[in-house]
Design an enzyme around this catalytic site. Sequence first.
Site, PDB file in Angstrom:
ATOM      1  N   SER A 124     -21.061  29.414 -37.592  1.00  0.00           N
ATOM      2  CA  SER A 124     -22.050  28.395 -37.216  1.00  0.00           C
ATOM      3  C   SER A 124     -22.476  28.499 -35.755  1.00  0.00           C
ATOM      4  CB  SER A 124     -21.446  27.001 -37.461  1.00  0.00           C
ATOM      5  OG  SER A 124     -22.233  25.983 -36.874  1.00  0.00           O
ATOM      6  N   GLU A 126     -22.800  26.051 -33.979  1.00  0.00           N
ATOM      7  CA  GLU A 126     -22.026  25.040 -33.248  1.00  0.00           C
ATOM      8  C   GLU A 126     -20.870  25.690 -32.485  1.00  0.00           C
ATOM      9  OE1 GLU A 126     -22.274  21.689 -32.788  1.00  0.00           O
ATOM     10  OE2 GLU A 126     -24.221  21.612 -33.791  1.00  0.00           O
ATOM     11  N   TYR A 148     -15.459  20.322 -35.387  1.00  0.00           N
ATOM     12  CA  TYR A 148     -16.130  21.230 -36.315  1.00  0.00           C
ATOM     13  C   TYR A 148     -16.365  22.581 -35.651  1.00  0.00           C
ATOM     14  CZ  TYR A 148     -19.854  23.370 -39.078  1.00  0.00           C
ATOM     15  OH  TYR A 148     -20.607  24.257 -39.798  1.00  0.00           O
TER      16      TYR A 148
END
Length: 322
Positions: A124, A126, A148
Amino acid sequence: MSKNALITGISGQDGSYLAELLLDKGYNVYGILRRLSSPNTSRIDHIINSIELIQGDITDQSSLNEAMRVSDPDEVYNLAAQSFVGTSWNQPVHTADVTGIGVVRVLEAVKHLAPSAHMYQASSSEMFGKVQETPQTENTKFYPRSPYGFSKVFGYWACVNYRESYDMHISNGILFNHESPRRGIEFVTRKITDGVARIKYGLSNELRLGNLDARRDWGFAGDYVDAMWRMVQQEKPDDYVIATGETHSVQELVEFAFSRAGLDWEKYVVVDPKFVRPAEVQLLLGDATKAKNVLGWEPKVKFKELVEMMVDADLEKLKKSK
């Protein structure tokens, strides 16, 4: 002879689009589905008779092993995760177990029971978090800003280690934000388009949001699953950034969404501090040059088209329910 593909997280947004893509290519598609009192298969109900679902859980090693035995996969796509950043702050240990350690469980199952399978890991954007350079590439340093994000970093490096230690065919797709009408209602894009539809039909009179200035690189999930498949087909495994190369603010998304429904967003949007993250990721912008050159992949759906697609779908959905 048809290939077998095993998808974890098949009932999610990406899992459903990927399953459709693989079925169109003639695959035998298997999916791991958690046993719940009320399983949510709404995204795959239209293809449920064409796939084989296996009960399992990414937190349970024995069920993953059994799924490998049953499916005998040529390709494994690990899409399962606790995938909502907001929830990861409230459930950090659960997120680390599912989104981080869960990857190792899948790797162990593949290593022992399907060692020749080609595997895709859903990494990801992120992971970049507090970005160290713009745009972000495969070589950009990770600086995650949420449970996360750091769980995804753990999963990413687990895949690199297994690839290099056991000569396994594992590719990380560092996917930037990708949306669709199948996006979960908790994600800001879908929260906005659903909110617009509710306001349009008089079911709500406001939409409460957090940071309107946060900027993201948003693409269409249907385009991004094609990139996943292309990675798995390569002779050599590698890691790829998948992104549109454009960045837009949450406010821009809001403006397009309300405009599509003929509404003035400033009359309805309320900024609520409770929706602001403890540590905000202010800007994400990906450079997918490597994916373009090696995989021949490029996004097809533009940002405005994506927003309009989602608004139209939510308007239609509420129109039917009314």
